[in-house]
Design an enzyme around this catalytic site. Sequence first.
Site, PDB file in Angstrom:
ATOM      1  N   GLU A 303     -16.074 -31.623  -5.164  1.00 52.96           N
ATOM      2  CA  GLU A 303     -17.530 -31.637  -5.012  1.00 52.96           C
ATOM      3  C   GLU A 303     -18.180 -32.561  -6.041  1.00 52.96           C
ATOM      4  O   GLU A 303     -19.125 -33.284  -5.732  1.00 52.96           O
ATOM      5  CB  GLU A 303     -18.108 -30.220  -5.151  1.00 52.96           C
ATOM      6  CG  GLU A 303     -17.634 -29.238  -4.094  1.00 52.96           C
ATOM      7  CD  GLU A 303     -18.187 -29.526  -2.699  1.00 52.96           C
ATOM      8  OE1 GLU A 303     -18.971 -30.471  -2.542  1.00 52.96           O
ATOM      9  OE2 GLU A 303     -17.791 -28.793  -1.759  1.00 52.96           O
ATOM     10  N   ARG A 307     -20.131 -35.962  -4.765  1.00 54.81           N
ATOM     11  CA  ARG A 307     -21.588 -35.942  -4.949  1.00 54.81           C
ATOM     12  C   ARG A 307     -22.006 -36.732  -6.197  1.00 54.81           C
ATOM     13  O   ARG A 307     -22.919 -37.556  -6.140  1.00 54.81           O
ATOM     14  CB  ARG A 307     -22.084 -34.500  -5.065  1.00 54.81           C
ATOM     15  CG  ARG A 307     -21.777 -33.688  -3.820  1.00 54.81           C
ATOM     16  CD  ARG A 307     -22.382 -32.306  -3.887  1.00 54.81           C
ATOM     17  NE  ARG A 307     -21.731 -31.404  -2.938  1.00 54.81           N
ATOM     18  CZ  ARG A 307     -22.320 -30.417  -2.292  1.00 54.81           C
ATOM     19  NH1 ARG A 307     -23.580 -30.166  -2.499  1.00 54.81           N
ATOM     20  NH2 ARG A 307     -21.647 -29.643  -1.456  1.00 54.81           N
ATOM     21  N   ASP A 436     -11.022 -31.238   7.136  1.00 51.44           N
ATOM     22  CA  ASP A 436     -11.869 -32.259   7.764  1.00 51.44           C
ATOM     23  C   ASP A 436     -11.802 -33.662   7.138  1.00 51.44           C
ATOM     24  O   ASP A 436     -11.392 -34.630   7.776  1.00 51.44           O
ATOM     25  CB  ASP A 436     -13.333 -31.776   7.819  1.00 51.44           C
ATOM     26  CG  ASP A 436     -13.870 -31.226   6.481  1.00 51.44           C
ATOM     27  OD1 ASP A 436     -13.112 -31.183   5.496  1.00 51.44           O
ATOM     28  OD2 ASP A 436     -15.057 -30.847   6.440  1.00 51.44           O
ATOM     29  N   GLU A 572     -23.465 -33.393   9.548  1.00 52.09           N
ATOM     30  CA  GLU A 572     -22.401 -34.065  10.320  1.00 52.09           C
ATOM     31  C   GLU A 572     -22.843 -34.624  11.676  1.00 52.09           C
ATOM     32  O   GLU A 572     -22.445 -35.729  12.058  1.00 52.09           O
ATOM     33  CB  GLU A 572     -21.196 -33.129  10.500  1.00 52.09           C
ATOM     34  CG  GLU A 572     -20.411 -32.862   9.217  1.00 52.09           C
ATOM     35  CD  GLU A 572     -21.085 -31.870   8.272  1.00 52.09           C
ATOM     36  OE1 GLU A 572     -21.989 -31.143   8.726  1.00 52.09           O
ATOM     37  OE2 GLU A 572     -20.719 -31.833   7.086  1.00 52.09           O
TER      38      GLU A 572
HETATM   39  C1  DMJ Z   1     -20.826 -32.297   2.205  1.00 56.26           C
HETATM   40  O1  DMJ Z   1     -20.682 -31.943   0.894  1.00 56.26           O
HETATM   41  C2  DMJ Z   1     -19.802 -33.280   2.644  1.00 56.26           C
HETATM   42  O2  DMJ Z   1     -20.202 -33.894   3.809  1.00 56.26           O
HETATM   43  C3  DMJ Z   1     -18.452 -32.655   2.835  1.00 56.26           C
HETATM   44  O3  DMJ Z   1     -17.520 -33.561   3.327  1.00 56.26           O
HETATM   45  C4  DMJ Z   1     -18.560 -31.509   3.799  1.00 56.26           C
HETATM   46  N1  DMJ Z   1     -19.578 -30.606   3.444  1.00 56.26           N
HETATM   47  C5  DMJ Z   1     -20.877 -31.080   3.046  1.00 56.26           C
HETATM   48  C6  DMJ Z   1     -21.869 -31.246   4.157  1.00 56.26           C
HETATM   49  O4  DMJ Z   1     -21.774 -30.384   5.179  1.00 56.26           O
END
Ligand code: DMJ
Length: 672
Positions: A303, A307, A436, A572
Amino acid sequence: MYSAAAASPPPRRDFISVTLSPEEAVGAGGYNNSKAWRRRSCWRKWKQLSRLQRSVILFLFAFLAVCGVISYTSMGEPWKSLTNKSLDDQRTEPEIPGLKLANPAVLPAPQKADANLGDYAELSPQKLPKPPHVWRGPSNLQIKPPRRDVRLKTRHDTSRVVEEQVQADKEEKTEKSIISWRGAVIEPDQSTEPPSSKIKEPEKPSSVEAEDQKEPVPINERQMAVIEAFRHAWKGYKDFAWGHDELKPLSKSYSEWFGLGLTLIDALDTMWILGLKEEFEEARKWVANDLVFEKNVDVNLFESTIRILGGLLSTYHLSGDSVFLEKAKDIGNRLMPAFKTPSKIPYSDVNIGRGTAHPPRWTSDSTVAEVTSIQLEFRELSRLTGDEKFQKAVDEVMKHVHTLSGKNDGLVPMFINTNSGQFTHLGVYTLGARADSYYEYLLKQWIQGGKKENELLEDYMRAIEGVKKHLLQKSQPKELTFVGELAHGHFSAKMDHLVCFLPGTLALGAHNGLTADHMKLAEALIETCYQMYAQVETGLSPEIVHFNLHAQKGHKDVEIKPADRHNLLRPETVESLFYMYRFTGDKKYQDWGWEILQNFNKYTRVPTGGYTSINNVQNPSNPEPRDKMESFFLGETLKYMFLLFSDDIDLINLDKYVFNTEAHPLPIWVPA
Ligand code: DMJ
């Protein structure tokens, strides 16, 4: 010349010289006879020559042979490569069907940018600033390198030209092979090699090329609505949560996760792209003066990478302001202890003040998506700093995962052990949470590195085939194509909203030359993702849906379980709509995104500032606000909305930038 003698071979052929076309010779009694005859005739003539004449001829032959050898060595590699190419075609075709590459790598190195942030005029929604680099991006970060002869004529300084020439010569010498996937050519691998062991000169972002300074495309009404939404969200954050991780818009307070101003950092490049100069300047000051990583705090590696590190790097590229690079280096270095594990598969958590790392309390496993979705950022950090250690650490993870057993036709389990380096919890396969972005980063790293790292492409193509084979089904009654899950051989018709990154990623792959099948699948899946909104009472998607596999009277395709009916303002679907619109120009994707924005405004907007996650997308009269605005709403959702509504393909050009999984654009590399 044809002669009567040729029609019936003369008794003393030795002394007759004729020139025949093969047809004539065949017609005159057979090509073989004529050849033997000519051989004997030549030999006699040779014997008749003086010694000197023979020596001169021999010398000439020797000279020509030497020339031939020299030119063969310079031409040989391409020929060899072409031969290898067709062999590879035959070898790989049955294993990875459908792969067709069109556009090989396009990658220049960044150059210096002089960010003059003080130049912008005051901004209002009606009058947006026109920083050319906002609209064009620092596009010379990724423009195609000019041909070498042309390159010399560009406006680079002399030393740069010399450097480029030397580099180009080096490249020519080190070119090894051309690998082909079903007839398409991939350039020889350069970028998979880790940066050289000695610290190199850091790379810098570039100033804007003259030809890129076109008039900006004017902002349209829908984009204005996004700017308005952003400002409303930002007002809440500024008033009640400034410098904290997340806004709690209802209680007019904030929540902390890492205590690092997560929302502010995530939103920096969105402000830049939306042209919100004033807000950007204020946030920049906070980063420069108040963002401190020297803190005894545990952060999640994934994270904080996507970010914070991603946000700082992309903002550095867009603005050219070195304060963001300095902060990126700082956090990047502080995250490195995560990689000190027996297997080199990183731990999930790092204490950025103490320099220690550990797995979650209950396990020594890490999540597969987490350890394989930090690569774009660390690789870029290595490129910018010239310090190879970042790239080396994350490349090692990818290489290791590439070799692991436990995959199912390219699909990976969700956990990996940091001690053994092996997958755990085998047998469960999903494109949703915990797996994912593994798939997303396979493709995006391949693009970032200039489409040369073939293992990444191979794993990506295999995985998409795995998705087709094991996870795709159609729902009833609308026959929507969806991606379900597989648990120990049992198919579940469950799909996370998170999976809606996939249509965008597939479209990006197709745009980069992969098979048109992927685009077809992307079109089908984005329709499904849209229906996950459209079939719900609020017009907002829940976190998870279950699809009906059999038609039942009065039932839609989408079913929602009580525990899954929340909406976290996730990006998404809007992300994929953006890719789909960029690549097809079909306005329906903009219209779908517009509907979604309106529903966010209707059900999640908090009047005093900010937007909130909701607990119940099925109850329009009370969607049950959760009192939290996730940082990705500003970092991703609104950014992708703004880009979706834009008709300017140069507003973050997808041939020049690749978005990380938190929507932070990073440059596609170009050979120096
Ligand atoms: C974000 O932090 C990123 O896109 C991550 O890959 C998946 N989750 C969140 C958004 O849904």
